[in-house]
Motif scaffolding. Structure first.
Motif, PDB file in Angstrom:
ATOM      1  N   ALA A 127       0.833  -1.203   0.000  1.00 38.76           N
ATOM      2  CA  ALA A 127       0.000   0.000   0.000  1.00 38.76           C
ATOM      3  C   ALA A 127       0.871   1.257   0.000  1.00 38.76           C
ATOM      4  O   ALA A 127       0.574   2.230  -0.700  1.00 38.76           O
ATOM      5  N   ARG A 146      -6.787   7.987  -8.581  1.00 34.95           N
ATOM      6  CA  ARG A 146      -7.494   6.726  -8.312  1.00 34.95           C
ATOM      7  C   ARG A 146      -6.552   5.689  -7.706  1.00 34.95           C
ATOM      8  O   ARG A 146      -6.929   4.947  -6.802  1.00 34.95           O
ATOM      9  N   GLU A 147      -5.331   5.638  -8.220  1.00 36.03           N
ATOM     10  CA  GLU A 147      -4.345   4.704  -7.677  1.00 36.03           C
ATOM     11  C   GLU A 147      -4.042   5.036  -6.213  1.00 36.03           C
ATOM     12  O   GLU A 147      -3.929   4.137  -5.377  1.00 36.03           O
ATOM     13  N   ARG A 178      -6.921   3.936  -4.104  1.00 35.13           N
ATOM     14  CA  ARG A 178      -6.877   2.479  -3.959  1.00 35.13           C
ATOM     15  C   ARG A 178      -5.879   2.072  -2.880  1.00 35.13           C
ATOM     16  O   ARG A 178      -6.151   1.189  -2.064  1.00 35.13           O
ATOM     17  N   THR A 213      -7.365   2.770   0.477  1.00 34.19           N
ATOM     18  CA  THR A 213      -8.400   1.789   0.789  1.00 34.19           C
ATOM     19  C   THR A 213      -7.785   0.477   1.257  1.00 34.19           C
ATOM     20  O   THR A 213      -8.255  -0.123   2.237  1.00 34.19           O
ATOM     21  N   VAL A 214      -6.741   0.029   0.589  1.00 31.86           N
ATOM     22  CA  VAL A 214      -6.048  -1.194   1.005  1.00 31.86           C
ATOM     23  C   VAL A 214      -5.506  -1.028   2.422  1.00 31.86           C
ATOM     24  O   VAL A 214      -5.652  -1.911   3.269  1.00 31.86           O
TER      25      VAL A 214
END
Length: 128
Positions: free
Chosen positions: A11, A106-107, A110, A113-114
Motif C-alpha cells: 500500500a 485513483r491509484e 486504492r 483503501t487497502v
C-alpha cells in the motif's frame, strides 16, 4: 511494526508511486508551452510490481548511466513516442496529462483503501 507486513508495504509503494505519477503529470503540464519539451511518464504500478522493481530495496535510477555499476534498478521515466509533437517540438497533450493525473488519484485512493481495510482486519483480529 506494521512496515514488516507485506500488505502495508504494498500500500505504501502504491501510494508513493501515485504521488510520483502526479508530480510527473504536473511537471509535464507546467512545461506544456516549453519548446522542445518531451512528455514523460512512469510505468504503471502493476508493471513495476510484475518486474519485481518494487520488492527490491535499494537505489533506483532515472537514467541508464546514472550510478553505474551499483546494481540499481531503473524506475525510468519514459518518453512517450506515440505523442504527437507541436511545431515547436513539444509533445505534451493537456488532455492526456489530465487523464493521467486522474488515474494517479485513483491509484492513490486504492492504496489508502487497502491500508484502511488492512488496519480494520488487524483491529478485528486483535479485538480492539
Amino acid at each position: 511494526m506494521f512496515d514488516q507486513l507485506t500488505v502495508f508495504r504494498m500500500a505504501e509503494s502504491m501510494a508513493r508511486h501515485a504521488g510520483q505519477r502526479t508530480a510527473l503529470a504536473a511537471r509535464n503540464l507546467a512545461n506544456a508551452d516549453t519548446p522542445g519539451y518531451r512528455a514523460q511518464a512512469l510505468p504503471s504500478f502493476a508493471d513495476l510490481a510484475d518486474e519485481g522493481a518494487l520488492s527490491e530495496p535499494g537505489m533506483r535510477t532515472t537514467r541508464t548511466g546514472h550510478i553505474a555499476g551499483s546494481g540499481a534498478t531503473a524506475l525510468a521515466r519514459i518518453e512517450r513516442a506515440e505523442a504527437q509533437t507541436s511545431p515547436n517540438g513539444n509533445s505534451v497533450s493537456i488532455e492526456e496529462e489530465m487523464v493521467r493525473a486522474v488515474d494517479a488519484e485513483r491509484e492513490h485512493g486504492r492504496a489508502l483503501t487497502v491500508y484502511r481495510h488492512s488496519m480494520q482486519v488487524l483491529r478485528t483480529v486483535i479485538g480492539s
